[in-house]
Write a protein that holds these residues in place. Structure first.
Motif, PDB file in Angstrom:
ATOM      1  N   GLY A  75      41.704  -5.728   3.165  1.00  0.00           N
ATOM      2  CA  GLY A  75      42.396  -6.462   2.113  1.00  0.00           C
ATOM      3  C   GLY A  75      43.820  -5.992   1.883  1.00  0.00           C
ATOM      4  O   GLY A  75      44.600  -6.672   1.209  1.00  0.00           O
ATOM      5  N   THR A  76      44.185  -4.824   2.454  1.00  0.00           N
ATOM      6  CA  THR A  76      45.554  -4.322   2.281  1.00  0.00           C
ATOM      7  C   THR A  76      46.483  -4.750   3.420  1.00  0.00           C
ATOM      8  O   THR A  76      47.697  -4.532   3.344  1.00  0.00           O
ATOM      9  N   LEU A  77      45.951  -5.353   4.475  1.00  0.00           N
ATOM     10  CA  LEU A  77      46.745  -5.641   5.670  1.00  0.00           C
ATOM     11  C   LEU A  77      48.020  -6.429   5.378  1.00  0.00           C
ATOM     12  O   LEU A  77      49.100  -6.105   5.883  1.00  0.00           O
ATOM     13  N   ASP A  78      47.899  -7.483   4.578  1.00  0.00           N
ATOM     14  CA  ASP A  78      49.065  -8.332   4.346  1.00  0.00           C
ATOM     15  C   ASP A  78      50.021  -7.749   3.314  1.00  0.00           C
ATOM     16  O   ASP A  78      51.030  -8.372   2.967  1.00  0.00           O
ATOM     17  N   LYS A  79      49.727  -6.551   2.826  1.00  0.00           N
ATOM     18  CA  LYS A  79      50.607  -5.893   1.853  1.00  0.00           C
ATOM     19  C   LYS A  79      51.401  -4.745   2.483  1.00  0.00           C
ATOM     20  O   LYS A  79      52.240  -4.129   1.824  1.00  0.00           O
ATOM     21  N   ILE A  80      51.139  -4.443   3.743  1.00  0.00           N
ATOM     22  CA  ILE A  80      51.771  -3.302   4.408  1.00  0.00           C
ATOM     23  C   ILE A  80      53.179  -3.663   4.887  1.00  0.00           C
ATOM     24  O   ILE A  80      53.388  -4.704   5.512  1.00  0.00           O
ATOM     25  N   GLU A  81      54.139  -2.790   4.582  1.00  0.00           N
ATOM     26  CA  GLU A  81      55.525  -3.000   4.991  1.00  0.00           C
ATOM     27  C   GLU A  81      55.719  -2.582   6.454  1.00  0.00           C
ATOM     28  O   GLU A  81      55.135  -1.592   6.895  1.00  0.00           O
ATOM     29  N   PRO A  82      56.554  -3.308   7.202  1.00  0.00           N
ATOM     30  CA  PRO A  82      56.858  -2.888   8.567  1.00  0.00           C
ATOM     31  C   PRO A  82      57.564  -1.541   8.580  1.00  0.00           C
ATOM     32  O   PRO A  82      58.247  -1.176   7.620  1.00  0.00           O
TER      33      PRO A  82
END
Length: 425
Positions: A368-375
């Protein structure tokens, strides 16, 4: 898994040569390592059901061997390279920068923007150059806190109340007091920068800017990161331990919390099976209330060397293994490799309660955190920068700098000398 010190320098030392292309008609050879290789073998069995005429030979060469042989093969114009190869995200740009002609552009084989958009941006950043995509995202390492439920319960600590590092320190003191002989957490302070990279990524900072044009390791968010690590360290809650020592501590029951990428789930479950039901997962703390609580540590991709004469079959396998829930979840279920594919969150297995983890649906929490991770760009200079930051971090924790800003200013100056990149103002 991270790039090794000196790899960038080694890459620069090779010169391109020209030799005949490698040919394996009817068979795909894949280079990988450890459980990554095992997971590809598991996926290959299912792939064969759909493509019975394709033989897949997965070779477990070890991480260092894959890197060194891939580097040498690219320098020799593609000679001896396999049809598919595993590449770690942080070391990927070494290859794209030095040997751009060594790898197939997957967009020419069927890797459309629709497929690519199924992966989070942070996984694509280091794999794409302009309109070209030289590798497809594979596993990722969404960071979470793995914790001992029984130790937290004995101290009366609810992990859901731990939102900041200040909360973590307060909880840690209670947990260590209630559980004599137990340390709150561990980090490889003498041989890695894992904590710095996780927390700085959470805060949107890193060694380099996201366009790889400048050094930003001494920016305010990175400075605050190093300060937070020292706060935990000075409170007596963070003890130095390498990979094997952490596993020993887990098994011996002498540590309450481990912060790592989601792939560490398989490590705990396989090395401490007798502790089933005693572990749980919660989100990593932030530097402030309502701050970001997502980061990534580790992860790799699959690339197809340009010398392969089986590109269509190679692409079909790569796309099945990484671009379908069936392929990704097979590797998650069998070997704990965390999918990067966003749609995997909807897979039935991911939605299930996990018995080892006290019935918690941990994969919902982790994925659930995948789309919140910064490049966070590795660049071809990651290995050199990482060693510099590691040395500076050690000195700072031992009182070698007056403050975190001075420590990271020193790191930035050293990285500038090595890379020639400017320090971001």
């Amino acid at each position: 898994m991270d790039v090794h010190l000196g790899r960038a320098a080694l890459a620069l030392a090779f010169a391109l040569g020209a030799t005949p292309a490698y040919s394996q008609s009817g068979e795909l050879t894949v280079w990988s390592w450890n459980i990554a290789a095992s997971s590809l073998e598991a996926v290959a069995e299912k792939f064969k059901e759909k493509h019975p005429d394709v033989e897949i030979n997965v070779q477990d060469l070890g991480n260092d061997q894959v890197f060194d042989r891939l580097l040498a093969g690219c320098a020799a114009g593609g000679s001896g390279l396999p049809d598919i190869v595993s590449v770690e995200n942080h070391e990927a740009e070494i290859f794209w920068a030095q040997f751009p002609g060594c790898f197939s552009d997957l967009t020419e084989l069927g890797y459309t923007e629709e497929i690519a958009s199924g992966f989070p941006e942070f996984k694509r950043t280091e794999l794409e150059v302009g309109d070209a995509a030289y590798a497809m995202p594979w596993d990722s390492g969404p960071v979470v806190m793995f914790y001992r439920r029984d130790y937290y319960d004995k101290a009366g600590v609810d992990p859901q109340d731990i939102e900041t590092w200040a909360d973590f320190i307060q909880a840690g003191k209670k947990i260590m007091e209630a559980n004599p002989g137990v340390v709150m957490t561990q980090a490889d302070l003498n041989g890695d920068t894992e904590w710095f990279r996780m927390i700085s990524n959470e805060q949107g900072c890193g060694y380099f800017s996201n366009d790889a044009s400048a050094i930003r390791v001494n920016q305010p968010a990175c400075v605050a990161t190093l300060e937070a690590i020292k706060d935990v360290y000075d409170a007596g809650l963070l003890k130095a331990a390498n990979w094997n020592e952490k596993i020993q501590s887990n098994t011996a029951g002498t540590v309450a919390t481990q912060m790592y990428g989601g792939w560490y789930e398989g490590t705990i479950r396989s090395t401490s099976p007798e502790q089933a039901g005693q572990w749980g997962v919660y989100l990593m703390p932030s530097l402030s209330e309502d701050g970001p609580r997502a980061a990534n540590l580790g992860g790799s991709a699959l690339a197809i060397p340009a010398a392969s004469e089986n590109k269509d079959a190679a692409w079909a396998f790569v796309n099945y293994a990484l671009g379908t829930n069936e392929g990704q979840v097979t590797m998650l279920r069998e070997y704990g490799l965390v999918p990067s594919l966003l749609s995997a969150l909807d897979a039935p297995y991911v939605q299930q309660e996990q018995p080892f983890w006290g019935g918690q649906k941990i994969w919902i929490d982790i994925l659930g955190t995948l789309d919140k991770i910064e490049p966070s760009r590795g660049t071809p200079f990651f290995g050199d920068a990482d060693q510099i930051v590691q040395d500076v971090q050690t000195q700072y924790l031992n009182g070698g700098f007056p403050d975190a800003k001075a420590a990271l200013d020193s790191a930035a100056e050293q990285i500038e000398l090595v890379t020639g990149l400017p320090v971001q103002e």
